[in-house]
Design a protein around this motif. Structure first.
Motif, short mmCIF file in Angstrom:
data_model
loop_
_atom_site.label_atom_id
_atom_site.label_comp_id
_atom_site.label_asym_id
_atom_site.label_seq_id
_atom_site.Cartn_x
_atom_site.Cartn_y
_atom_site.Cartn_z
N ARG A 62 0.87 -1.18 0.00
CA ARG A 62 0.00 0.00 0.00
C ARG A 62 0.90 1.23 0.00
O ARG A 62 1.79 1.35 0.84
N VAL A 63 0.67 2.14 -0.94
CA VAL A 63 1.48 3.36 -1.03
C VAL A 63 0.70 4.60 -0.63
O VAL A 63 1.31 5.64 -0.38
N VAL A 64 -0.62 4.52 -0.56
CA VAL A 64 -1.46 5.62 -0.07
C VAL A 64 -2.56 5.01 0.79
O VAL A 64 -3.22 4.05 0.38
N LEU A 73 0.52 -0.66 -4.88
CA LEU A 73 1.49 -0.98 -5.91
C LEU A 73 1.50 -2.50 -6.04
O LEU A 73 1.60 -3.20 -5.02
N ILE A 74 1.37 -3.02 -7.25
CA ILE A 74 1.45 -4.47 -7.47
C ILE A 74 2.49 -4.74 -8.55
O ILE A 74 2.47 -4.10 -9.61
N PHE A 94 -7.21 1.08 -12.05
CA PHE A 94 -5.82 0.65 -12.07
C PHE A 94 -5.12 1.25 -13.27
O PHE A 94 -5.74 1.62 -14.26
N LEU A 95 -3.80 1.37 -13.13
CA LEU A 95 -2.97 2.00 -14.14
C LEU A 95 -1.66 1.22 -14.22
O LEU A 95 -0.96 1.08 -13.21
N LEU A 141 8.59 -7.85 -17.20
CA LEU A 141 7.93 -7.60 -15.93
C LEU A 141 6.87 -6.52 -16.10
O LEU A 141 6.92 -5.74 -17.06
N ALA A 142 5.92 -6.45 -15.18
CA ALA A 142 4.89 -5.41 -15.20
C ALA A 142 4.73 -4.85 -13.79
O ALA A 142 4.95 -5.56 -12.80
N THR A 143 4.34 -3.58 -13.73
CA THR A 143 4.09 -2.90 -12.46
C THR A 143 2.83 -2.06 -12.65
O THR A 143 2.66 -1.41 -13.67
N SER A 144 1.94 -2.10 -11.64
CA SER A 144 0.69 -1.35 -11.75
C SER A 144 0.32 -0.72 -10.41
O SER A 144 0.75 -1.18 -9.36
#
Length: 181
Positions: A62-64, A73-74, A94-95, A141-144
């Motif tokens: 969790r970032v916020v 953040l995943i 999601f983004l 890799l992916a980050t969302s």
């Protein structure tokens, strides 16, 4: 956990006292959540140092944590995926900030799910009656970033049967990933 992020706030017009003194959690709209994600994505110093990819499972943090929303953040290694799920009574967005994700999505009971590639920088928002699963099809890799309002409290997991997506289990949650039980 990060500070609340400035998202649009709604004035409470004509608000009356709750006779049971129970106040529903504040709620941002799916569009407001997209605004929150875009603003956060524009400040990579707030989330990029937390990016951590694991081969064994998706990494999340969790970032916020604000009163009316939360952002997670995943991090996705190639081939990692979620189960088909909803987000309880929460709206979400999601983004993808790195890589790309494959999404199967629809509504509970709908005859079939749709599928789309979700590319970097293209937000997707949804209300509480939305089911989806996400996967990293590779090659990298992916980050969302994922925002929910109000904060997640339950998630239901679904099976796809001939009549459509049907819930098979609802669980209380404190984060966006299922836990072993």
């Amino acid at each position: 956990e990060g500070r609340g992020y400035p998202g649009p706030r709604r004035a409470r017009r004509g608000e009356e006292a709750d006779p049971l003194d129970v106040v529903a959690p504040a709620r941002l709209s799916p569009g407001d959540l997209v605004d929150v994600l875009r603003a956060l994505a524009a400040e990579p110093e707030r989330w990029r140092p937390r990016v951590h990819h694991l081969v064994s499972r998706r990494y999340y943090e969790r970032v916020v944590a604000a009163e009316d929303h939360e952002v997670w953040l995943i991090c996705w290694d190639v081939g990692q995926m979620t189960l088909l799920h909803d987000h309880g009574s929460s709206a979400g967005a999601f983004l993808v900030v790195d890589g790309l994700l494959l999404e199967d999505y629809g509504r509970p009971g709908s005859g079939r799910l749709r599928q789309r590639l979700v590319r970097r920088g293209r937000p997707h928002a949804f209300g509480p009656s939305y089911v989806h699963n996400l996967a990293n099809p590779g090659p990298g890799l992916a980050t969302s970033l994922h925002a929910y309002s109000p904060r997640l409290t339950t998630m239901a997991y679904y099976a796809v049967l001939p009549g459509g997506a049907v819930p098979v289990r609802t669980m209380p949650v404190q984060h966006p990933e299922p836990t072993a039980s």
